[in-house]
Design an enzyme around this catalytic site. Structure first.
Site, PDB file in Angstrom:
ATOM      1  N   ASP A  61       0.855  -1.180   0.000  1.00  0.00           N
ATOM      2  CA  ASP A  61       0.000   0.000   0.000  1.00  0.00           C
ATOM      3  C   ASP A  61       0.892   1.232   0.000  1.00  0.00           C
ATOM      4  O   ASP A  61       2.016   1.202   0.488  1.00  0.00           O
ATOM      5  CB  ASP A  61      -0.902  -0.026   1.238  1.00  0.00           C
ATOM      6  CG  ASP A  61      -2.024   0.989   1.165  1.00  0.00           C
ATOM      7  OD1 ASP A  61      -2.114   1.688   0.124  1.00  0.00           O
ATOM      8  OD2 ASP A  61      -2.796   1.085   2.118  1.00  0.00           O
ATOM      9  N   SER A  62       0.394   2.319  -0.537  1.00  0.00           N
ATOM     10  CA  SER A  62       1.216   3.516  -0.730  1.00  0.00           C
ATOM     11  C   SER A  62       1.499   4.268   0.558  1.00  0.00           C
ATOM     12  O   SER A  62       2.389   5.109   0.608  1.00  0.00           O
ATOM     13  CB  SER A  62       0.517   4.465  -1.701  1.00  0.00           C
ATOM     14  OG  SER A  62      -0.656   4.998  -1.104  1.00  0.00           O
ATOM     15  N   GLY A  94      -0.937   6.097   1.875  1.00  0.00           N
ATOM     16  CA  GLY A  94      -1.910   7.181   1.881  1.00  0.00           C
ATOM     17  C   GLY A  94      -2.977   7.033   2.946  1.00  0.00           C
ATOM     18  O   GLY A  94      -3.262   7.982   3.689  1.00  0.00           O
ATOM     19  N   PHE A  95      -3.564   5.851   3.050  1.00  0.00           N
ATOM     20  CA  PHE A  95      -4.648   5.653   4.013  1.00  0.00           C
ATOM     21  C   PHE A  95      -4.157   5.901   5.438  1.00  0.00           C
ATOM     22  O   PHE A  95      -4.834   6.562   6.233  1.00  0.00           O
ATOM     23  CB  PHE A  95      -5.219   4.237   3.903  1.00  0.00           C
ATOM     24  CG  PHE A  95      -6.304   3.957   4.902  1.00  0.00           C
ATOM     25  CD1 PHE A  95      -7.600   4.391   4.678  1.00  0.00           C
ATOM     26  CD2 PHE A  95      -6.032   3.272   6.080  1.00  0.00           C
ATOM     27  CE1 PHE A  95      -8.608   4.152   5.612  1.00  0.00           C
ATOM     28  CE2 PHE A  95      -7.023   3.030   7.020  1.00  0.00           C
ATOM     29  CZ  PHE A  95      -8.313   3.468   6.772  1.00  0.00           C
ATOM     30  N   ASP A 111      -2.513   8.275  -2.760  1.00  0.00           N
ATOM     31  CA  ASP A 111      -3.823   8.903  -2.937  1.00  0.00           C
ATOM     32  C   ASP A 111      -4.329   9.420  -1.603  1.00  0.00           C
ATOM     33  O   ASP A 111      -3.742   9.144  -0.554  1.00  0.00           O
ATOM     34  CB  ASP A 111      -4.830   7.900  -3.512  1.00  0.00           C
ATOM     35  CG  ASP A 111      -5.160   6.789  -2.523  1.00  0.00           C
ATOM     36  OD1 ASP A 111      -4.250   6.379  -1.769  1.00  0.00           O
ATOM     37  OD2 ASP A 111      -6.314   6.335  -2.478  1.00  0.00           O
ATOM     38  N   GLN A 157     -11.015   6.877  -6.631  1.00  0.00           N
ATOM     39  CA  GLN A 157     -11.612   7.608  -5.515  1.00  0.00           C
ATOM     40  C   GLN A 157     -12.848   8.349  -6.034  1.00  0.00           C
ATOM     41  O   GLN A 157     -13.331   8.064  -7.117  1.00  0.00           O
ATOM     42  CB  GLN A 157     -10.584   8.547  -4.892  1.00  0.00           C
ATOM     43  CG  GLN A 157      -9.455   7.844  -4.156  1.00  0.00           C
ATOM     44  CD  GLN A 157      -9.896   7.174  -2.856  1.00  0.00           C
ATOM     45  OE1 GLN A 157     -11.041   7.315  -2.396  1.00  0.00           O
ATOM     46  NE2 GLN A 157      -8.988   6.429  -2.241  1.00  0.00           N
ATOM     47  N   GLY A 187     -11.521   4.136  -0.751  1.00  0.00           N
ATOM     48  CA  GLY A 187     -12.503   5.037  -0.163  1.00  0.00           C
ATOM     49  C   GLY A 187     -13.841   4.410   0.127  1.00  0.00           C
ATOM     50  O   GLY A 187     -14.832   5.127   0.309  1.00  0.00           O
ATOM     51  N   ASP A 242      -8.127  -7.289   0.603  1.00  0.00           N
ATOM     52  CA  ASP A 242      -7.229  -7.375   1.752  1.00  0.00           C
ATOM     53  C   ASP A 242      -7.936  -6.790   2.964  1.00  0.00           C
ATOM     54  O   ASP A 242      -8.846  -5.971   2.829  1.00  0.00           O
ATOM     55  CB  ASP A 242      -5.948  -6.578   1.504  1.00  0.00           C
ATOM     56  CG  ASP A 242      -6.146  -5.097   1.802  1.00  0.00           C
ATOM     57  OD1 ASP A 242      -5.706  -4.645   2.882  1.00  0.00           O
ATOM     58  OD2 ASP A 242      -6.761  -4.392   0.992  1.00  0.00           O
ATOM     59  N   CYS A 301     -13.010 -28.506   8.837  1.00  0.00           N
ATOM     60  CA  CYS A 301     -12.071 -27.428   8.554  1.00  0.00           C
ATOM     61  C   CYS A 301     -10.662 -28.004   8.446  1.00  0.00           C
ATOM     62  O   CYS A 301     -10.267 -28.855   9.256  1.00  0.00           O
ATOM     63  CB  CYS A 301     -12.135 -26.371   9.654  1.00  0.00           C
ATOM     64  SG  CYS A 301     -10.888 -25.067   9.501  1.00  0.00           S
ATOM     65  N   CYS A 341      -7.793 -26.290   8.771  1.00  0.00           N
ATOM     66  CA  CYS A 341      -6.756 -25.465   9.388  1.00  0.00           C
ATOM     67  C   CYS A 341      -5.958 -26.275  10.407  1.00  0.00           C
ATOM     68  O   CYS A 341      -6.378 -27.346  10.863  1.00  0.00           O
ATOM     69  CB  CYS A 341      -7.375 -24.224  10.047  1.00  0.00           C
ATOM     70  SG  CYS A 341      -8.054 -24.502  11.704  1.00  0.00           S
ATOM     71  N   CYS A 372      -8.011 -26.999  13.748  1.00  0.00           N
ATOM     72  CA  CYS A 372      -9.111 -27.958  13.681  1.00  0.00           C
ATOM     73  C   CYS A 372      -8.632 -29.364  13.329  1.00  0.00           C
ATOM     74  O   CYS A 372      -9.052 -30.350  13.935  1.00  0.00           O
ATOM     75  CB  CYS A 372     -10.157 -27.482  12.672  1.00  0.00           C
ATOM     76  SG  CYS A 372     -11.034 -25.983  13.191  1.00  0.00           S
ATOM     77  N   HIS A 374      -6.603 -20.343  12.094  1.00  0.00           N
ATOM     78  CA  HIS A 374      -7.946 -20.766  11.678  1.00  0.00           C
ATOM     79  C   HIS A 374      -8.619 -19.709  10.806  1.00  0.00           C
ATOM     80  O   HIS A 374      -9.167 -20.029   9.741  1.00  0.00           O
ATOM     81  CB  HIS A 374      -8.812 -21.056  12.904  1.00  0.00           C
ATOM     82  CG  HIS A 374     -10.250 -21.279  12.555  1.00  0.00           C
ATOM     83  ND1 HIS A 374     -10.746 -22.480  12.088  1.00  0.00           N
ATOM     84  CD2 HIS A 374     -11.317 -20.409  12.553  1.00  0.00           C
ATOM     85  CE1 HIS A 374     -12.040 -22.359  11.834  1.00  0.00           C
ATOM     86  NE2 HIS A 374     -12.408 -21.111  12.112  1.00  0.00           N
TER      87      HIS A 374
END
Length: 377
Positions: free
Chosen positions: A94-95, A97-98, A148, A190, A217, A267, A305, A307, A310, A337
């Site tokens: 990720d840049s 920005g967030f 951004d 955006q 956004g 993500d 499951c 995992c 489990c 899990h």
């Protein structure tokens, strides 16, 4: 040949859901795909080998955090992020920005970039499109995100339009700053909750002919119905031959609705964060392991499951005991899990698309998940 390409295998005509393959310098991976978040070059509580075993193919690193600590020069010295953290498959960064914009009054936005105070030591820092790309170049991620501004919700039209115009100018500066042929730059759509501004953003980014496009956004506090409405009107405008990434979404209901609207990549910190809070994700909703209901419950977290927890025979009663006792192993079991659950969830969605029965999968899952969640509530 671009570093990042997308191959569409099948599209569900009733919904727009897509099954494809994302090709990167570190492998080709089936989509739709969920990418665990490794903010600081590590997915919390999980080793790279364990991530591979549960089927993760791409993970995230974060420019803001790695810029501040340990710094891009050290990671470059260590051979880039793949070598530094011993991860052989794909990485998206990720840049930043967030994270910068979430600092609120601790940052100041100008045309050149953003000045902010470090959350670590309060020191004055600066990030611009060029610096963000330089950091991501040093990190050596496969997918690089444009710098951004993530517009808050709610935001008035004038602010949103001005922010979008600047974000598009920043995207062009990011594209110009790219130097490595083994990295692909994704633009970020955006425009807040305004359909016409979203369309304007898409048109400008398509003109840049980037290898992929993210929708940013969203999931920032707006009602789910509004998020889906904006998402649907946005994805129909995006190129069919490029990957589409919905940023920061990771609950099962949002994942299936995102896939239904043509999203390929997701993500979120959600699965690892709720695990550290003692919660398990299942096909019928979340289990709060501190609840007394599980004191004598000697079943696995979920039947059938695959995992580690489990299949290893660790029971709800045992995990509840570990969580209440503050034992790290309990939180690790829940993390493994939850990550397995989401990887398996995406695999089953992809198979439903390939088999031509995604609408049934979506309908049946949402009916069961929402009903169970309501009853648990």
């Amino acid at each position: 040949m671009p570093a990042i390409t997308y191959e569409l295998i099948r599209r569900d005509e009733a919904t727009g859901a897509r099954a494809g393959v994302l090709h990167t310098p570190h492998g080709s991976f089936p989509t739709p795909i969920f990418m665990p978040v490794g903010t600081q070059a590590s997915v919390k509580a999980v080793s790279p080998d364990e991530l591979e075993d549960l089927g993760a193919n791409i993970i995230l690193g974060n420019t803001y955090h790695l810029f501040l600590r340990p710094g891009p020069d050290l990671i470059r010295e260590g051979g880039g992020l793949h070598t530094f953290m011993r991860w052989k498959r794909g990485i998206l960064t990720d840049s930043g920005g967030f994270q910068v914009f979430s600092l609120g009054p601790l940052r100041k936005i100008t045309e050149e970039g953003v000045t902010f105070r470090s959350h670590i030591d309060g020191s004055k820092q600066f990030l611009s499109p060029e610096i963000s790309i330089a950091v991501q170049t040093a990190l050596g991620s496969d997918i690089v995100m444009a710098f951004d501004e993530c517009v808050p919700y709610p935001a008035d039209r004038t602010y949103t339009a001005d922010s979008l115009a600047r974000t598009l100018r920043w995207a062009k500066r990011c594209q110009k700053a790219m130097t490595r042929e083994d990295q692909g730059l994704f633009g970020i759509v955006q425009g807040g909750m305004y359909h016409d501004l979203r369309a304007e953003s898409v048109a400008a980014l398509i003109e840049m002919d980037l290898p992929g496009y993210a929708v940013g956004g969203l999931s920032v506090g707006e009602p789910p119905e509004l998020m889906y409405e904006i998402l649907e009107s946005t994805t129909v405008l995006l190129p069919a031959d490029k990957p589409r990434y919905l940023m920061g979404v990771g609950t099962p209901d949002c994942l299936v609705e995102g896939v239904a609207r043509g999203i390929d990549m997701f993500d979120c910190v959600f699965p690892t964060r709720v695990a550290r809070n003692g919660m398990a994700m299942t096909w019928t909703g979340r289990l709060v392991m501190k609840n007394t209901d599980y004191t004598h419950d000697h079943r696995p977290l979920e039947d059938n499951c695959g995992c580690y927890a489990c299949r290893g025979g660790y029971t709800r009663a045992y995990i509840r005991h570990l969580v209440r006792a503050g034992e790290i192993f309990g939180l690790r079991l829940l993390t493994l899990h939850n990550l397995w659950f989401l990887q398996d969830f995406m695999r089953q969605m992809r198979q439903a698309i390939l088999d031509g029965n995604f609408p049934d999968f979506r309908r049946n899952f949402l009916a069961t998940y929402r009903s169970a969640s309501k009853n648990k509530g």
